[in-house]
Design a protein around this motif. Structure first.
Motif, PDB file in Angstrom:
ATOM      1  N   UNK A  16       0.821  -1.024   0.181  1.00  0.00           N
ATOM      2  CA  UNK A  16      -0.457   0.119   0.250  1.00  0.00           C
ATOM      3  C   UNK A  16       0.906   0.895  -0.318  1.00  0.00           C
ATOM      4  N   UNK A  17      -0.035   2.036  -0.872  1.00  0.00           N
ATOM      5  CA  UNK A  17       1.169   3.793  -0.015  1.00  0.00           C
ATOM      6  C   UNK A  17       1.155   4.017   0.938  1.00  0.00           C
ATOM      7  N   UNK A  18       2.496   4.735   1.566  1.00  0.00           N
ATOM      8  CA  UNK A  18       2.896   5.199   2.957  1.00  0.00           C
ATOM      9  C   UNK A  18       1.434   6.422   3.585  1.00  0.00           C
ATOM     10  N   UNK A  19       0.791   6.976   2.252  1.00  0.00           N
ATOM     11  CA  UNK A  19      -0.781   7.875   3.118  1.00  0.00           C
ATOM     12  C   UNK A  19      -1.636   6.593   3.585  1.00  0.00           C
ATOM     13  N   UNK A  20      -1.708   5.808   2.795  1.00  0.00           N
ATOM     14  CA  UNK A  20      -2.600   4.532   3.820  1.00  0.00           C
ATOM     15  C   UNK A  20      -2.381   4.243   5.190  1.00  0.00           C
ATOM     16  N   UNK A  21      -0.935   3.956   5.021  1.00  0.00           N
ATOM     17  CA  UNK A  21      -0.828   3.779   6.449  1.00  0.00           C
ATOM     18  C   UNK A  21      -1.099   4.116   7.816  1.00  0.00           C
ATOM     19  N   UNK A  22      -1.054   6.105   7.136  1.00  0.00           N
ATOM     20  CA  UNK A  22      -1.433   7.038   8.352  1.00  0.00           C
ATOM     21  C   UNK A  22      -2.564   7.473   8.029  1.00  0.00           C
ATOM     22  N   UNK A  23      -3.300   7.078   7.228  1.00  0.00           N
ATOM     23  CA  UNK A  23      -4.878   7.111   7.201  1.00  0.00           C
ATOM     24  C   UNK A  23      -5.254   5.787   8.094  1.00  0.00           C
ATOM     25  N   UNK A  24      -5.081   4.890   8.287  1.00  0.00           N
ATOM     26  CA  UNK A  24      -5.744   3.578   8.867  1.00  0.00           C
ATOM     27  C   UNK A  24      -4.731   4.106  10.310  1.00  0.00           C
ATOM     28  N   UNK A  25      -3.659   4.678  10.516  1.00  0.00           N
ATOM     29  CA  UNK A  25      -2.794   4.708  12.024  1.00  0.00           C
ATOM     30  C   UNK A  25      -2.264   5.923  12.196  1.00  0.00           C
ATOM     31  N   UNK A  26      -3.064   6.330  12.628  1.00  0.00           N
ATOM     32  CA  UNK A  26      -2.502   8.327  12.979  1.00  0.00           C
ATOM     33  C   UNK A  26      -0.648   8.776  13.126  1.00  0.00           C
ATOM     34  N   UNK A  27      -0.590   7.528  14.192  1.00  0.00           N
ATOM     35  CA  UNK A  27       1.071   7.067  14.487  1.00  0.00           C
ATOM     36  C   UNK A  27       1.685   5.785  14.280  1.00  0.00           C
ATOM     37  N   UNK A  28       2.673   5.889  14.433  1.00  0.00           N
ATOM     38  CA  UNK A  28       3.331   4.037  14.861  1.00  0.00           C
ATOM     39  C   UNK A  28       2.659   3.831  16.078  1.00  0.00           C
ATOM     40  N   UNK A  29       2.097   4.604  17.160  1.00  0.00           N
ATOM     41  CA  UNK A  29       2.117   4.475  17.988  1.00  0.00           C
ATOM     42  C   UNK A  29       0.557   3.502  17.866  1.00  0.00           C
ATOM     43  N   UNK A  30      -0.506   3.934  17.553  1.00  0.00           N
ATOM     44  CA  UNK A  30      -1.723   3.007  16.811  1.00  0.00           C
ATOM     45  C   UNK A  30      -1.358   2.419  16.340  1.00  0.00           C
ATOM     46  N   UNK A  31       0.131   1.815  15.373  1.00  0.00           N
ATOM     47  CA  UNK A  31      -0.255   0.319  14.701  1.00  0.00           C
ATOM     48  C   UNK A  31       0.380  -0.351  15.649  1.00  0.00           C
ATOM     49  N   UNK A  32       1.405  -0.048  17.048  1.00  0.00           N
ATOM     50  CA  UNK A  32       2.012  -1.091  17.791  1.00  0.00           C
ATOM     51  C   UNK A  32       0.821  -1.513  18.512  1.00  0.00           C
ATOM     52  N   UNK A  33       0.350  -0.483  19.360  1.00  0.00           N
ATOM     53  CA  UNK A  33      -1.261  -0.882  19.672  1.00  0.00           C
ATOM     54  C   UNK A  33      -2.074  -1.810  18.705  1.00  0.00           C
ATOM     55  N   UNK A  34      -2.302  -2.030  18.077  1.00  0.00           N
ATOM     56  CA  UNK A  34      -3.180  -2.661  17.043  1.00  0.00           C
ATOM     57  C   UNK A  34      -2.008  -4.210  17.431  1.00  0.00           C
ATOM     58  N   UNK A  35      -0.788  -4.167  16.775  1.00  0.00           N
ATOM     59  CA  UNK A  35       0.380  -5.623  16.847  1.00  0.00           C
ATOM     60  C   UNK A  35      -0.413  -6.054  18.423  1.00  0.00           C
ATOM     61  N   UNK A  36      -0.123  -5.651  19.172  1.00  0.00           N
ATOM     62  CA  UNK A  36      -0.544  -5.520  20.729  1.00  0.00           C
ATOM     63  C   UNK A  36      -1.801  -6.855  20.833  1.00  0.00           C
TER      64      UNK A  36
END
Length: 204
Positions: A55-75
């Protein structure tokens, strides 16, 4: 009277399609994050996640406002795997036997979560969310163990803390990661340390 244009896709179907694509992209991003960390990248960048997810980089931050949010989803994804193991009451006729069951169970859990927990630990000094998650994990480990200790053992603060260290993720990581032991070897060391520590208290 004009007839309806049956060649046009109804708005509700278009909206459903967009939501489905959005859910698919989000799942791909989380899966990419999990794959990168499991593969040994303890601190993947958003660009790396986007590339692996396709996916595009913008797509990552469209779904997750920052890397912490992505880590939360991973947890949350990891917790869904280990929770059934964690919630099962330990087996054993005595509290000592139940502790050995906890040791074996934690070995399985720690082995599953090791790359993800190491990744979170690397980043926790730059993230209030991850630091709080780290402290929460320590509390949960300690409280879960204390629930199966007799009052006399809990009253022995030094002894109880020693048991907590033996059965901690930090000890498992040291044996597996720093000393490069195989899982079975690490589990044997933990059981030996636990056996030696429990020798100070009477059986029962």
């Amino acid at each position: 009277m004009a007839l309806p244009d049956v060649t046009r896709t109804p708005p509700a179907i278009v909206s459903d399609g967009r939501r489905a694509r959005s859910r698919s992209s989000r799942a791909k991003i989380v899966s990419a994050m999990l794959d990168l960390v499991a593969g040994g990248d303890v601190s993947p960048s958003a660009a790396q996640v986007a590339e692996v997810a396709g996916v595009g980089l913008r797509s990552v931050f469209r779904h997750f406002r920052d890397m912490d949010a992505l880590y939360r989803e991973m947890a949350e994804a990891i917790e869904s795997q280990i929770l059934p193991i964690l919630m099962r009451p330990p087996e054993g006729a005595t509290w000592q036997q139940r502790l050995f069951d906890i040791a074996d169970r934690r070995a399985a859990i720690f082995e599953t979560i090791m790359p993800y927990r190491i990744s979170a630990n690397v980043r926790r000094f730059d993230s209030a969310f991850l630091m709080e998650g780290y402290r929460r994990q320590l509390r949960l480990e300690s409280e879960a163990l204390a629930a199966y200790l007799p009052q006399a053992v809990r009253a022995d603060a030094e002894g109880a803390r020693g048991l907590n260290v033996i059965l901690s993720f930090s000890t498992w990581r040291l044996l597996r990661h720093d000393q490069n032991l195989a899982p079975q070897e690490a589990a044997a060391v933990v059981r030996r340390m636990l056996d030696d520590a429990l020798a100070r208290w009477p059986q029962g």
